[in-house]
Motif scaffolding. Structure first.
Motif, PDB file in Angstrom:
ATOM      1  N   ALA A 154      28.274  40.272  38.488  1.00 34.65           N
ATOM      2  CA  ALA A 154      29.624  40.895  39.747  1.00 34.65           C
ATOM      3  C   ALA A 154      30.879  40.011  39.344  1.00 34.65           C
ATOM      4  N   GLN A 155      30.937  38.409  39.291  1.00 35.06           N
ATOM      5  CA  GLN A 155      32.297  37.884  39.321  1.00 35.06           C
ATOM      6  C   GLN A 155      32.640  38.554  38.178  1.00 35.06           C
ATOM      7  N   ALA A 156      32.251  38.954  36.895  1.00 33.60           N
ATOM      8  CA  ALA A 156      32.610  38.522  35.300  1.00 33.60           C
ATOM      9  C   ALA A 156      33.576  40.672  35.671  1.00 33.60           C
ATOM     10  N   LEU A 157      32.336  41.134  36.272  1.00 35.78           N
ATOM     11  CA  LEU A 157      32.949  42.439  36.324  1.00 35.78           C
ATOM     12  C   LEU A 157      34.607  42.091  37.356  1.00 35.78           C
ATOM     13  N   ALA A 158      34.743  41.359  38.096  1.00 37.36           N
ATOM     14  CA  ALA A 158      35.551  41.704  39.423  1.00 37.36           C
ATOM     15  C   ALA A 158      36.977  40.906  38.002  1.00 37.36           C
ATOM     16  N   LEU A 159      36.608  39.864  37.259  1.00 38.83           N
ATOM     17  CA  LEU A 159      37.444  39.648  36.633  1.00 38.83           C
ATOM     18  C   LEU A 159      38.130  40.094  35.693  1.00 38.83           C
ATOM     19  N   ALA A 160      36.727  40.947  35.079  1.00 38.09           N
ATOM     20  CA  ALA A 160      37.689  41.574  33.951  1.00 38.09           C
ATOM     21  C   ALA A 160      36.859  43.518  34.406  1.00 38.09           C
ATOM     22  N   PRO A 161      37.668  44.244  34.939  1.00 38.41           N
ATOM     23  CA  PRO A 161      36.839  45.548  35.817  1.00 38.41           C
ATOM     24  C   PRO A 161      36.405  46.484  34.089  1.00 38.41           C
ATOM     25  N   GLY A 263      44.463  50.759  29.950  1.00 42.37           N
ATOM     26  CA  GLY A 263      43.749  51.122  28.506  1.00 42.37           C
ATOM     27  C   GLY A 263      42.309  50.017  29.263  1.00 42.37           C
ATOM     28  N   THR A 264      42.326  48.933  28.752  1.00 43.66           N
ATOM     29  CA  THR A 264      41.940  47.966  28.613  1.00 43.66           C
ATOM     30  C   THR A 264      40.826  47.850  29.587  1.00 43.66           C
ATOM     31  N   GLY A 265      41.269  47.845  30.934  1.00 47.21           N
ATOM     32  CA  GLY A 265      40.820  46.838  32.295  1.00 47.21           C
ATOM     33  C   GLY A 265      40.456  46.119  32.551  1.00 47.21           C
ATOM     34  N   LEU A 266      41.478  45.190  32.261  1.00 48.47           N
ATOM     35  CA  LEU A 266      41.932  43.941  31.846  1.00 48.47           C
ATOM     36  C   LEU A 266      42.521  43.680  33.105  1.00 48.47           C
ATOM     37  N   SER A 267      42.593  42.518  34.043  1.00 42.80           N
ATOM     38  CA  SER A 267      43.529  41.773  35.011  1.00 42.80           C
ATOM     39  C   SER A 267      44.539  41.148  34.583  1.00 42.80           C
ATOM     40  N   GLU A 268      43.461  40.009  35.271  1.00 48.16           N
ATOM     41  CA  GLU A 268      44.692  38.680  34.458  1.00 48.16           C
ATOM     42  C   GLU A 268      43.683  37.081  33.794  1.00 48.16           C
TER      43      GLU A 268
END
Length: 517
Positions: A154-161, A263-268
């Motif tokens: 869940a945290q991995a997805l929050a950091l990189a959706p 396009g990648t779904g990255l955040s920071e």
């Protein structure tokens, strides 16, 4: 100290003095991070020094990096603890002392999926914790680079959706250093060297070298000039063998793609993707300021003469897109690519093995026939130590008298500690590029409101930044601004949208400097 501004007028005056017979202690060839670092090291020790660059600052390899300030994890994986320690120590110097304004902490996520090798996961974790031990030994606080840890899915997805959800078990989260812009680091080094008296001469191509002299052609006038020195140092990177025949290199190509983070779904948070079938090799998805992301990197041998500007071949593009897509919910394709770039690593030739396995250690060589000293190899992160070793060799060879090394504690132009930077009265975007000089850049747009305008609709870069590049950063033409001062050139359509206005502003600023004579 004298002024840190680099201008066309200053270049002309300093080149005239050198061409008239003024003798330098050191002439360094190459305006990349190593050459600029050598110029700063020498000038700050009280030596007279001139930097000679064929085109522009950061024209070659130094602007094509992954923008990472490595802590040595890869070197640990290869068992090179000395190089890993050097990298961690130099990272600390950049992050905390010399360039806090140009660096930042970057979170890096190593996702773990159900079909992945648990032994590989354990090996990566061991490497991250060993790297953290080096971080502590170098004195970098956990408040700047937090300790690595395991995180749930869940945290991995929050950091990189944008991660693929199916089979995601979680991941490892670690932190490393990153540059806002590698070319701007080189410019800051050159300007700081200039503030200590170094002569920074771009558009001056060396054609013949010896230990005590350089023959060069002025690209602006076509004139041939002879420059005299007590010691010449070759820091031209992958092109070093063109000037000194005895230098033997095995260049490798590192390709990157420029993507839109949407396009990648990255955040920071960066995502580190294991390369299928390889051990300890990853492809990086690195988010950048301004909504872009870099996808890299390859490590392929180059054959033949190195080109002035390398390009990413289709095979590298396909490999990067295919590998990154293994951990993303949405498969990446050619339409996601906004631009691409490739850099050439100047790896020292050793018999056998892949270029990916060659050491990233730097070496300082002296040519027996000419006496020219060459500094080559190494990594961007460790440029300062490489520069120190090169100047030490020059001092010894020429019998020069020099003060102790200062560069480990010498802030670059615009630098301040992070608390002071957070209080700078300017737009945060400008502070990450110009540091304490950001208010002066913004002031150009306050004096002339037209200069506060963006170069084109949707562009963050303002007209004031173009004028600043010409008045203070040594930009001599439109490409200098687009490709080395603003990096708009990384996305071709953005560069072309900005080109007409940038050309007008550069011409006007250059005329203004000329009229002040």
């Amino acid at each position: 100290m004298i002024r840190a501004s680099l201008t066309a007028r200053r270049r002309e005056q300093e080149l005239t003095a050198l061409a008239s017979g003024e003798r330098m202690d050191i002439i360094v060839l190459g305006g990349g991070v190593t050459g600029a670092g050598i110029a700063l090291d020498a000038a700050s020790r009280g030596l007279s020094v001139a930097l000679v660059e064929a085109v522009d600052l950061a024209y070659g390899t130094s602007r094509w990096s992954s923008k990472l300030v490595h802590g040595g994890l890869r070197y640990l994986a290869h068992g090179d603890f000395a190089l890993a320690w050097e990298s961690a120590a130099e990272r600390d110097i950049l992050l905390r002392r010399t360039a806090p304004h140009l660096t930042r902490a970057l979170a890096q996520l190593f996702p773990s999926y159900g079909n992945a090798s648990r032994a590989g996961h354990a090996m990566t974790a061991a490497g991250l914790y060993a790297g953290d031990a080096l971080r502590r030994a170098a004195g970098t606080p956990a408040s700047l680079l937090p300790r690595p840890r395991s995180i749930p899915a869940a945290q991995a997805l929050a950091l990189a959706p944008g991660l693929r959800r199916g089979g995601l078990r979680g991941g490892l989260l670690s932190f490393d250093g990153a540059l806002t812009d590698d070319a701007r680091l080189v410019i800051a080094l050159a300007r700081t060297a200039a503030a200590h008296g170094a002569r920074i001469l771009t558009r001056l191509a060396a054609t013949q070298v010896a230990a005590d002299r350089v023959l060069a052609r002025d690209a602006l006038t076509g004139d041939q000039v002879e420059l005299r020195a007590r010691q010449v140092v070759n820091a031209t990177g992958v092109w070093a063998g063109k000037l000194v025949d005895s230098v033997r290199l095995r260049p490798s190509r590192g390709s990157h793609l420029v993507l839109d983070t949407r396009g990648t779904g990255l955040s920071e948070t960066a995502v580190m993707v294991p390369v299928p079938g390889e051990r300890n090799r990853f492809v990086f998805l690195l988010p950048q300021p301004g909504g872009k992301a870099y996808l890299g990197l390859t490590d392929e041998p180059m054959t033949g003469e190195p080109p002035d500007v390398a390009s990413a071949p289709q095979s590298d593009v396909d490999f990067l897109l295919r590998t990154a897509s293994t951990v993303l919910e949405r498969r990446l394709g050619p339409d996601d690519v906004l631009g691409s770039f490739a850099g050439l690593r100047p790896l020292v030739d050793t018999p056998g093995g892949r270029t990916a396995d060659l050491s990233r250690k730097h070496v300082v060589l002296t040519d027996e026939s000419t006496g020219v000293i060459t500094a080559v190899g190494g990594k961007l992160t460790t440029y300062r130590r490489m520069a120190q070793d090169a100047v030490d060799a020059a001092v010894s060879a020429a019998g020069l008298r020099a003060a102790e090394v200062r560069t480990a504690a010498l802030p670059l132009v615009g630098a301040a500690d992070r608390d002071a930077l957070s209080a700078v009265d300017a737009e945060p975007r400008l502070v990450t590029k110009y540091g304490t000089e950001a208010p002066r850049v913004a002031a150009l747009g306050e004096v002339d409101r037209r200069l506060a305008r963006p170069l084109f609709e949707g562009c963050e870069t303002t007209e004031a930044e173009v004028v600043w590049a010409v008045r203070h950063e040594g930009a001599l033409d439109t490409d200098d601004v687009l490709h080395r001062r603003t990096r708009l050139g990384l996305v071709p359509r953005e560069a072309e949208a900005a080109r007409p206005r940038v050309s007008e502003l550069v011409d006007r600023a250059l005329r203004g400097l000329s009229e002040k004579r």
